[in-house]
Design a protein around this motif. Sequence first.
Motif, mmCIF file in Angstrom:
data_model
loop_
_atom_site.group_PDB
_atom_site.id
_atom_site.type_symbol
_atom_site.label_atom_id
_atom_site.label_comp_id
_atom_site.label_asym_id
_atom_site.label_seq_id
_atom_site.Cartn_x
_atom_site.Cartn_y
_atom_site.Cartn_z
ATOM 1 N N ILE A 152 -22.690 -12.941 18.974
ATOM 2 C CA ILE A 152 -23.140 -12.795 17.578
ATOM 3 C C ILE A 152 -22.262 -13.603 16.615
ATOM 4 N N GLY A 153 -21.461 -14.515 17.144
ATOM 5 C CA GLY A 153 -20.809 -15.481 16.264
ATOM 6 C C GLY A 153 -19.296 -15.439 16.183
ATOM 7 N N ASN A 154 -18.653 -14.590 16.999
ATOM 8 C CA ASN A 154 -17.191 -14.533 16.938
ATOM 9 C C ASN A 154 -16.583 -15.347 18.080
ATOM 10 N N VAL A 355 -20.490 -3.966 3.340
ATOM 11 C CA VAL A 355 -19.190 -3.280 3.455
ATOM 12 C C VAL A 355 -19.404 -1.773 3.631
ATOM 13 N N GLY A 356 -18.835 -1.207 4.669
ATOM 14 C CA GLY A 356 -18.927 0.231 4.921
ATOM 15 C C GLY A 356 -20.208 0.661 5.601
ATOM 16 N N GLU A 357 -21.106 -0.288 5.864
ATOM 17 C CA GLU A 357 -22.371 0.074 6.527
ATOM 18 C C GLU A 357 -22.265 -0.121 8.037
ATOM 19 N N ASN A 358 -23.308 0.330 8.735
ATOM 20 C CA ASN A 358 -23.428 0.132 10.183
ATOM 21 C C ASN A 358 -22.324 0.835 10.978
ATOM 22 N N THR A 439 -38.820 2.360 12.829
ATOM 23 C CA THR A 439 -37.650 2.360 11.947
ATOM 24 C C THR A 439 -37.469 0.972 11.337
ATOM 25 N N SER A 440 -37.136 0.918 10.057
ATOM 26 C CA SER A 440 -36.882 -0.412 9.477
ATOM 27 C C SER A 440 -35.410 -0.764 9.690
ATOM 28 N N LEU A 441 -35.196 -1.938 10.262
ATOM 29 C CA LEU A 441 -33.853 -2.323 10.690
ATOM 30 C C LEU A 441 -33.287 -3.433 9.816
ATOM 31 N N THR A 442 -31.989 -3.419 9.613
ATOM 32 C CA THR A 442 -31.329 -4.562 8.984
ATOM 33 C C THR A 442 -31.274 -5.679 10.035
ATOM 34 N N PRO A 443 -31.089 -6.932 9.598
ATOM 35 C CA PRO A 443 -31.003 -8.032 10.578
ATOM 36 C C PRO A 443 -29.896 -7.798 11.611
ATOM 37 N N LEU A 444 -28.765 -7.238 11.186
ATOM 38 C CA LEU A 444 -27.669 -6.996 12.128
ATOM 39 C C LEU A 444 -28.060 -5.936 13.153
ATOM 40 N N GLN A 445 -28.696 -4.859 12.650
ATOM 41 C CA GLN A 445 -29.158 -3.792 13.544
ATOM 42 C C GLN A 445 -30.117 -4.354 14.590
ATOM 43 N N SER A 446 -31.041 -5.195 14.126
ATOM 44 C CA SER A 446 -32.022 -5.812 15.021
ATOM 45 C C SER A 446 -31.341 -6.562 16.153
ATOM 46 N N LYS A 453 -30.380 -3.013 24.157
ATOM 47 C CA LYS A 453 -31.506 -2.807 25.088
ATOM 48 C C LYS A 453 -31.320 -3.657 26.345
ATOM 49 N N ARG A 454 -30.785 -4.842 26.144
ATOM 50 C CA ARG A 454 -30.527 -5.704 27.302
ATOM 51 C C ARG A 454 -29.491 -5.051 28.224
ATOM 52 N N TRP A 455 -28.447 -4.471 27.625
ATOM 53 C CA TRP A 455 -27.432 -3.793 28.444
ATOM 54 C C TRP A 455 -28.064 -2.685 29.278
#
Length: 565
Positions: A152-154, A355-358, A439-446, A453-455
């Motif tokens: 995811i980009g790190n 900030v503070g979410e998820n 459920t409506s998901l944020t892009p990060l949640q998606s 799910k892959r795991w």
Amino acid sequence: MGFRHRLVAATAAATLSTVNVASAQSVELVNRATASDPSSFASQSFDYIVVGAGTAGLAVASKLAQDGKARVGIIEAGLYLPNDPLIDVPKNFGQNNGNPKYDWRFNTTPQAELSGRTVPHPRGKVVGGSTALNYLVFNRASKQEYDAWAEIGNDGWDWNSLTNSFREVSHYTSITDNQTFPNSLDANSINSQSEQYHGTDGVIQVSYNTFETDVQDPYVQAMNSLGVSTNSLPDSGNITGVYNSPTAVDRTTGKRSYAASFYVKNMDNDHFVLLQGARATKIDFSPNKNKDGNVVATGVTFDVSGTSYTVKAGKEVILSAGVFQSPQLLELSGIGNSTILQRFGINTLVDLPGVGENLMDHAMSAQMWQVNPGVVTWDQLRINTTFAAAAAQQYNTTHDGVLASTINTVAFSSFRTVADNDTAYGDLLNTLDQWINSTSLTPLQSKQYDIQKRWINESVPGMEFVMIPSGGLTRTRPANDTSYMIISAILQHPFSRGNVHINSSDPMELPAVDPKYLTSPFDVAALVQGVQFANKLVSTEPLASLITTRIDPATNFTSGAHFEG
Ligand SMILES: *[C@@H]1O[C@H](CO)[C@@H](O)[C@H](O)[C@H]1NC(C)=O
Ligand SMILES: *[C@@H]1O[C@H](CO)[C@@H](O)[C@H](O)[C@H]1NC(C)=O
Ligand SMILES: *[C@@H]1O[C@H](CO)[C@@H](O)[C@H](O)[C@H]1NC(C)=O
Ligand SMILES: *[C@@H]1O[C@H](CO)[C@@H](O)[C@H](O)[C@H]1NC(C)=O
Ligand SMILES: *[C@@H]1O[C@H](CO)[C@@H](O)[C@H](O)[C@H]1NC(C)=O
Ligand SMILES: *[C@@H]1O[C@H](CO)[C@@H](O)[C@H](O)[C@H]1NC(C)=O
Ligand SMILES: *[C@@H]1O[C@H](CO)[C@@H](O)[C@H](O)[C@H]1NC(C)=O
Ligand SMILES: *[C@@H]1O[C@H](CO)[C@@H](O)[C@H](O)[C@H]1NC(C)=O
Ligand SMILES: *[C@@H]1O[C@H](CO)[C@@H](O)[C@H](O)[C@H]1NC(C)=O
Ligand SMILES: *[C@@H]1O[C@H](CO)[C@@H](O)[C@H](O)[C@H]1NC(C)=O
Ligand SMILES: *[C@@H]1O[C@H](CO)[C@@H](O)[C@H](O)[C@H]1NC(C)=O
């Protein structure tokens, strides 16, 4: 209250030679010697200011200050507490949790899915952070879990890169011949192969228990019978199976090994300066943005005994105040969701609603069983004075035995292994798909849910089972003459998401922590499967013959997730 590390070093050296010095006395000395130091700390010139002398902060500070490369100042609200049995003695794990001398004592907001209960969250308020409060199990995640960070980009946070850092921090002691883990947790296989995944020069001591209870081996054999095989190489990136986990215990001294060791290592390094008893209240920013249009941190404001100071950072401010207080400090400093900041009268510098979410936390459900008379568990320390006296004597003389031991029998399983049968597994996956669809998901949640799910599909373990050979960690108080075993089923990758935000503009108030436990029905269904699996396990030989009855929850409890936090 604050002081520089050099003064502490002198005090620590004095107390280290006197084994039974009361910890309260050493803290007293330290504080008196350094009462006027925050202003001298604030006037020094540092390249980096690290906020929080915990697990991450001390490791980062130590690395930055290595070889005189940079001058690093570290701000920590708690104190360095050497020779404190509530930190040092491994078997005392958990006993400093909830005690304000060591613990910030967070509680969640009332959790709707737990009938409005709040859940205590111990967090270390001490040099070394939560590594001074945890249960000392020193294990790893699956290779796929680290690789997902990179995905995811790190960059650089993949398994292959990180194993070099893992080696760098650890000092591994192999299992010796007299640490018998017969048959199922084979000592030799761990001994001969695990060394390649650990280091020999790091500050964190990694070793194995030298005491084994009567329930460990039957437990492992019962696991094997249910399709969870013994893993003799759990630190290799494949955590599947039941295993004898390394623990963060120094085998020579019998003491907890924790992040404070990075501080001890740097006591003579004048590029590493730790100010204790100082609470960061705000990150300071330059009034002008840089050429990329970003805000630039210039230093940190902190409080010592009601007086405010500011220290400047020549290069960077490193925020490592933990999962709850790092977002709190960002919000107090004007970085966060502007609606929330406005509510508390804080001027928005950067409107950053993530900030503070998820917030995620792995929910667990613990059950306790009574074991038959004569079965030796840690309860012997509580119910048998001869045993307790011998254990204390042994710890005092050779620094090993039951008091130098901690939780070590852990197992990680895929949901397919945990679920009763194909139908139950299919139902579990359906519960997840239906909930995600609705459920409506944020892009990060998606993105995260795709990976999670892959795991599941690739059988990366989603459920952990921790065996505790003792009573006392669930709600039911152990009886004076009885021994127990606890099995905790723990969700590794919950789908529920919560948040943590400031609840006041006062930096001395703790933020509000709302993990929203079990708000994803998948989390509930998966935990129920884990709880059922644990019940199947205690009905499986040779473990079954040691068990008297389930105590917590009582045997008349037949449905619903029994959540212990
Ligand atoms: C374990 O064995 C080593 C040598 O193999 C010995 O030095 C040590 O004292 C033994 N420890 C115990 C607790 O018996
Ligand atoms: C992981 O280890 C377990 C236990 O030894 C073994 O059963 C399994 O096949 C291994 N998985 C992989 C992908 O190597
Ligand atoms: C910001 O916080 C407010 C109040 O909690 C919330 O309603 C809003 O959805 C948040 N904004 C974003 C973009 O998350
Ligand atoms: C108490 O502990 C001692 C020392 O381990 C042991 O010999 C004895 O059998 C124990 N007593 C009981 C009642 O379990
Ligand atoms: C441990 O040793 C110290 C002296 O070194 C002594 O004061 C203390 O009573 C001993 N404790 C036990 C349980 O033997
Ligand atoms: C499959 O497991 C479920 C859940 O434990 C159980 O209710 C059901 O009877 C099982 N089905 C079969 C065919 O064993
Ligand atoms: C979820 O939505 C997808 C695409 O809309 C659909 O193919 C799938 O059948 C749905 N799954 C469930 C369990 O509702
Ligand atoms: C799970 O993996 C199999 C093959 O490994 C693949 O065919 C299937 O589409 C995957 N399912 C999901 C939901 O990703
Ligand atoms: C258990 O021991 C404690 C302290 O030794 C005592 O106060 C209590 O009455 C005992 N309880 C039972 C049920 O024997
Ligand atoms: C948040 O602040 C309000 C008002 O001061 C208080 O009633 C509430 O208990 C606080 N909530 C938390 C979780 O601290
Ligand atoms: C189980 O039994 C206990 C004691 O007999 C009783 O207090 C409790 O309410 C019962 N619980 C359930 C779920 O029936």
